[in-house]
Design a protein around this motif. Structure first.
Motif, PDB file in Angstrom:
ATOM      1  N   ILE A 102       0.846  -1.187   0.000  1.00 15.56           N
ATOM      2  CA  ILE A 102       0.000   0.000   0.000  1.00 15.56           C
ATOM      3  C   ILE A 102       0.888   1.246   0.000  1.00 15.56           C
ATOM      4  CG2 ILE A 102      -1.748   1.305   1.268  1.00 15.56           C
ATOM      5  CD1 ILE A 102      -2.774  -1.291   0.069  1.00 15.56           C
ATOM      6  N   GLY A 103       0.608   2.170  -0.907  1.00 13.07           N
ATOM      7  CA  GLY A 103       1.420   3.371  -1.032  1.00 13.07           C
ATOM      8  C   GLY A 103       2.529   3.238  -2.062  1.00 13.07           C
ATOM      9  N   GLY A 104       2.768   2.000  -2.545  1.00 14.44           N
ATOM     10  CA  GLY A 104       3.785   1.790  -3.565  1.00 14.44           C
ATOM     11  C   GLY A 104       3.331   2.305  -4.927  1.00 14.44           C
ATOM     12  N   ARG A 105       4.277   2.428  -5.863  1.00 15.79           N
ATOM     13  CA  ARG A 105       3.968   2.930  -7.198  1.00 15.79           C
ATOM     14  C   ARG A 105       4.123   1.809  -8.221  1.00 15.79           C
ATOM     15  NH1 ARG A 105       4.268   8.596  -6.446  1.00 15.79           N
ATOM     16  NH2 ARG A 105       3.247   8.828  -8.478  1.00 15.79           N
ATOM     17  N   THR A 108      -0.583   4.769  -7.892  1.00 14.28           N
ATOM     18  CA  THR A 108      -0.318   4.516  -6.476  1.00 14.28           C
ATOM     19  C   THR A 108      -1.241   3.410  -5.985  1.00 14.28           C
ATOM     20  OG1 THR A 108       0.323   6.814  -6.106  1.00 14.28           O
ATOM     21  CG2 THR A 108      -0.271   5.520  -4.158  1.00 14.28           C
ATOM     22  N   VAL A 150      -3.525   1.676  -3.516  1.00 18.88           N
ATOM     23  CA  VAL A 150      -4.332   2.131  -2.382  1.00 18.88           C
ATOM     24  C   VAL A 150      -5.171   0.972  -1.859  1.00 18.88           C
ATOM     25  CG1 VAL A 150      -4.432   4.508  -3.220  1.00 18.88           C
ATOM     26  CG2 VAL A 150      -6.234   2.893  -3.875  1.00 18.88           C
ATOM     27  N   ARG A 152      -9.922   3.449   3.470  1.00 19.27           N
ATOM     28  CA  ARG A 152      -9.137   4.061   4.540  1.00 19.27           C
ATOM     29  C   ARG A 152     -10.118   4.547   5.600  1.00 19.27           C
ATOM     30  NH1 ARG A 152      -3.820   5.132   2.927  1.00 19.27           N
ATOM     31  NH2 ARG A 152      -3.472   5.154   0.673  1.00 19.27           N
ATOM     32  N   HIS A 187      -9.140  -6.407   2.761  1.00 22.74           N
ATOM     33  CA  HIS A 187      -8.218  -5.429   3.346  1.00 22.74           C
ATOM     34  C   HIS A 187      -8.391  -5.435   4.857  1.00 22.74           C
ATOM     35  CE1 HIS A 187      -7.224  -1.337   4.912  1.00 22.74           C
ATOM     36  NE2 HIS A 187      -6.115  -1.608   4.252  1.00 22.74           N
TER      37      HIS A 187
END
Length: 335
Positions: free
Chosen positions: A36-39, A56, A58, A62, A148
């Protein structure tokens, strides 16, 4: 699995490639193991030109978390979601709480259709665990084969018992005097009396913040009074606590009488505590305010010269005046 894009027909000369993800037509299939948050970088080649896009990674959702204490060991949790279900299969979304064994959550699960997702969720949390107990609330969200998990770290702590420090907030108060045999009046500046906020007052060498006062001694002795409020007391058992004593540096004194009164909305005065304050030591004065819990009142602090009518060095000091809960609550804290 997280997906980007959608099905469609590709121009015959267009080539799409992506490292770390699968390409299926115009759909980029990102593996569940993606951080999560990686490209993720996507390359497209067409007629000798190259273009790059980055995405990105996600989560499905959240959560914004808010905890509210409603009683001893009882809290309400409010969750505000930010949904991100683009490209995912499935129509039903399930949200499940998985709390530690010492915590009860109601309800434990919700189910929604993806076309009718809520903008907030609310649940009740109850525990009888001791202060210092820690654990993890897991919030699992699923849609079709996609899952998740979010985690909330919680700890049982003791709520601060002090509800109000009279000297630390700008609570309005008036003050005045009453000479023996006379009536209460606002001070005219000619009695020698005073009542004001003061910091680091030394009594027996120990300094405390609070209020400094002195009964009248010019034109007759008696007492000085200060009236605070109106105050709405907590709707549960509570007390008023203060340290009383005569500030260091004066001539020998026979002491001053410290009195606490409550004025109710009907105009009736209630004397709730009194204690003789002396030089060289702080003494704790405690007034039980439970009778007035949840009510609107005025709190009165009085310093009297005492039964001997001797006002010598009656430097009456009120240290750390505060309203406290009788029994502090255990509350849940997010950390």
């Amino acid at each position: 699995m997280k997906e980007v894009g959608g099905a469609g027909r590709l121009p015959s000369l267009l080539q799409i490639s992506c490292e770390g993800a699968k390409v299926d037509g115009l759909t980029i299939i990102i593996p569940e193991s993606a951080v999560i948050g990686g490209r993720v970088w996507v390359r497209a080649d067409w007629q000798g030109e190259t273009r790059w896009w980055d995405f990105t990674v996600v989560p499905i959702v959240r959560w914004q978390v808010n905890l509210q204490t409603v009683g001893d060991g009882k809290s309400k949790i409010n969750l505000r979601p930010k949904w991100c279900l683009h490209g995912l299969e499935g129509e039903q979304v399930t949200v499940t709480f998985k709390p530690p064994s010492w915590l009860t959550v109601k309800p434990l699960q919700w189910k929604f259709q993806r076309n009718n997702l809520p903008d907030q969720l609310n649940a009740e949390l109850v525990t009888d665990a001791s202060v210092g107990t820690e654990g993890t609330i897991r919030i699992v969200t699923t849609i079709y084969e996609h899952r998740h998990e979010a985690q909330i770290q919680v700890r049982v702590v003791q709520e601060p018992s002090t509800v109000l420090r009279l000297d630390k907030v700008q609570i309005p108060f008036t003050w005045g005097i009453c000479r023996r045999g006379g009536k209460e009046q606002l001070d005219d500046g000619k009695s020698g009396a005073t009542f004001h906020r003061s910091e680091a007052m030394p009594v027996g060498g120990v300094r405390k913040d609070g209020f400094f006062s002195h009964p009248p001694y010019i034109g007759g002795v008696g007492y000085v009074w200060a009236q605070f409020g109106p105050l709405t007391l907590p709707n549960e058992p509570c007390v008023f606590r203060v340290w009383v004593g005569l500030m260091d540096g004066g001539d020998p004194s026979d002491g001053a009488l410290f009195i606490v009164e409550v004025l109710d909305e009907q105009g009736k005065l209630h004397r709730v505590a009194e204690k003789l304050g002396v030089q060289k030591e702080w003494r704790e004065l405690v007034a039980d305010l439970t009778e007035f819990a949840g009510k609107r009142v005025w709190l009165r602090l009085i310093a009297d010269v005492g039964p001997n009518d001797n006002s010598t060095a009656d430097w009456a000091s009120w240290g750390e005046p505060r309203i406290e809960l009788k029994t502090p609550k255990r509350i849940l804290s997010v950390f």
